[in-house]
Design a protein around this motif. Sequence first.
Motif, mmCIF file in Angstrom:
data_model
loop_
_atom_site.group_PDB
_atom_site.id
_atom_site.type_symbol
_atom_site.label_atom_id
_atom_site.label_comp_id
_atom_site.label_asym_id
_atom_site.label_seq_id
_atom_site.Cartn_x
_atom_site.Cartn_y
_atom_site.Cartn_z
ATOM 1 N N ALA A 218 3.346 3.134 -0.817
ATOM 2 C CA ALA A 218 2.999 3.026 -2.238
ATOM 3 C C ALA A 218 1.889 2.019 -2.492
ATOM 4 O O ALA A 218 1.105 2.161 -3.436
ATOM 5 C CB ALA A 218 4.239 2.655 -3.046
ATOM 6 N N GLY A 219 1.784 0.979 -1.658
ATOM 7 C CA GLY A 219 0.769 -0.038 -1.867
ATOM 8 C C GLY A 219 -0.524 0.201 -1.112
ATOM 9 O O GLY A 219 -1.438 -0.642 -1.160
ATOM 10 N N PHE A 220 -0.630 1.331 -0.415
ATOM 11 C CA PHE A 220 -1.824 1.617 0.376
ATOM 12 C C PHE A 220 -2.968 2.111 -0.517
ATOM 13 O O PHE A 220 -2.735 2.732 -1.553
ATOM 14 C CB PHE A 220 -1.539 2.695 1.426
ATOM 15 C CG PHE A 220 -0.610 2.267 2.534
ATOM 16 C CD1 PHE A 220 -0.186 0.952 2.668
ATOM 17 C CD2 PHE A 220 -0.157 3.192 3.461
ATOM 18 C CE1 PHE A 220 0.669 0.569 3.692
ATOM 19 C CE2 PHE A 220 0.692 2.822 4.491
ATOM 20 C CZ PHE A 220 1.109 1.508 4.608
ATOM 21 N N ARG A 221 -4.210 1.875 -0.058
ATOM 22 C CA ARG A 221 -5.403 2.408 -0.756
ATOM 23 C C ARG A 221 -5.705 3.800 -0.197
ATOM 24 O O ARG A 221 -6.711 4.018 0.479
ATOM 25 C CB ARG A 221 -6.602 1.496 -0.567
ATOM 26 C CG ARG A 221 -6.595 0.220 -1.370
ATOM 27 C CD ARG A 221 -7.882 -0.557 -1.110
ATOM 28 N NE ARG A 221 -9.064 0.112 -1.649
ATOM 29 C CZ ARG A 221 -10.300 -0.150 -1.245
ATOM 30 N NH1 ARG A 221 -10.531 -1.033 -0.279
ATOM 31 N NH2 ARG A 221 -11.334 0.481 -1.793
ATOM 32 N N LEU A 222 -4.844 4.729 -0.492
ATOM 33 C CA LEU A 222 -5.015 6.091 -0.007
ATOM 34 C C LEU A 222 -6.123 6.789 -0.790
ATOM 35 O O LEU A 222 -6.153 6.746 -2.023
ATOM 36 C CB LEU A 222 -3.709 6.866 -0.132
ATOM 37 C CG LEU A 222 -2.600 6.438 0.836
ATOM 38 C CD1 LEU A 222 -1.231 6.850 0.312
ATOM 39 C CD2 LEU A 222 -2.829 7.024 2.218
ATOM 40 N N VAL A 223 -7.038 7.414 -0.055
ATOM 41 C CA VAL A 223 -8.085 8.208 -0.686
ATOM 42 C C VAL A 223 -7.466 9.564 -1.026
ATOM 43 O O VAL A 223 -7.087 10.322 -0.132
ATOM 44 C CB VAL A 223 -9.296 8.376 0.236
ATOM 45 C CG1 VAL A 223 -10.386 9.204 -0.446
ATOM 46 C CG2 VAL A 223 -9.841 7.015 0.662
ATOM 47 N N ARG A 224 -7.364 9.873 -2.299
ATOM 48 C CA ARG A 224 -6.607 11.043 -2.721
ATOM 49 C C ARG A 224 -7.475 12.042 -3.475
ATOM 50 O O ARG A 224 -8.277 11.669 -4.331
ATOM 51 C CB ARG A 224 -5.418 10.626 -3.592
ATOM 52 C CG ARG A 224 -4.403 9.785 -2.838
ATOM 53 C CD ARG A 224 -3.374 9.139 -3.754
ATOM 54 N NE ARG A 224 -2.636 10.104 -4.537
ATOM 55 C CZ ARG A 224 -1.659 9.770 -5.384
ATOM 56 N NH1 ARG A 224 -1.330 8.498 -5.554
ATOM 57 N NH2 ARG A 224 -1.025 10.703 -6.066
#
Length: 396
Positions: free
Chosen positions: A358-364
């Motif tokens: 949940a705290g990751f900087r996922l490129v979505r």
Amino acid sequence: MTPRPALAESALPDLVFTGLGAVASIGTGVDEVFEALCAGRSGRAELRGFDRSGFRAQHAYEIDDRPAPGTDEPGRATRWLIAAIEEAARGAGLGEDLSDVPVLIGTGLRELRSAELRWRDGADFDMAGLHFGTALRERFGAVRTHTFSNACSASLYALALGCDLLAAGTADTVVVAGVDTLTESMYGLLDRVHMEAPDVLRPFDRDRKGVLMGEGAAAVVLRRGDRTGSAPDGTAVRGRLRSVHVNCDGYHVTAPDRDGIAEAVRGAHREAGVKPQDIGLVMLHGTGTLLNDEAEAAAIGDVFGPEAGTPLMTAVKSMTGHTSGGSGLLSLIVALKALESGRIPPVIGLREPIDEAAGFRLVRDRETTARPVLAQVDAFGFGGVNAVAVVERAAR
């Protein structure tokens, strides 16, 4: 442009990538594959290669080069392997003679699909073709070929062994590749272990149902550099390899071990001479399985700690499916292209991340632009065979 961090020296000799090659369900050639990933284009389609009526799952990420839907032919994995190596060798200026260059291949199942077709349907397939070295000798004159089967981390294991050859001085240049194709037996096995049949691969999503397989091949040319980030003969450099760390935690036949994964990541950082805060991009393994995604995300959290929200993260299996033995090297090539171009492909289909991510900087959903200097590439396989690489943007 992101300034280069002050980094300690890598434990490896100066190793540079001078050629890249790839084939996947979303395209042929590194540039086409990368453009498709940046566009969020998926290779998912209804299962083509064999009768779907015997399976609950109905989709896969196949390369659409069979004669007709519902039919199959032998030798497809070898065909893609050769295509990927041709592209990488051409880009590195090696030509078509690899008689003096070791070729190392990571795979999960080699040409098992061809063996299935021969055994059941009487397809014309010489069983000597199970070993890729046969075709590589015929096509490239390659005499030093080595094939490794380390499940889903196989191609990064092959990369680590290629590093050993270069570090030992037994070669100045190596070709490293990975490949796998869809097999009916493996598809059936996975079809039975899922509680609910998946229809799409959605890494790190709360509602993920499991993995769907993909097809593809990847290849790189790796050679000794000259400590300036350049190849000795002036060949264009696509990036630098700072480390590849492998381990085998032996935790379980299929279930991943959070601690084993964390140790692989720490080992890669240690050997690369980097700290978590130096990593600008993480290419997650991201298989979409219930256990793997949680274990990987938790391990990343353990290693990165308060820095876990700093690097950009993505998982390309959401578009390529799980390309098994070749997946680690395919992610590495995508990482090199991302570092080179400043374009980061997204994870697609991710609606609500799991708590561990949940705290990751996922490129979505859509690509983003950034100029990271270092990328981490994850690959974890059955039996706890873990591999993590760290690559660096080429100096310009």
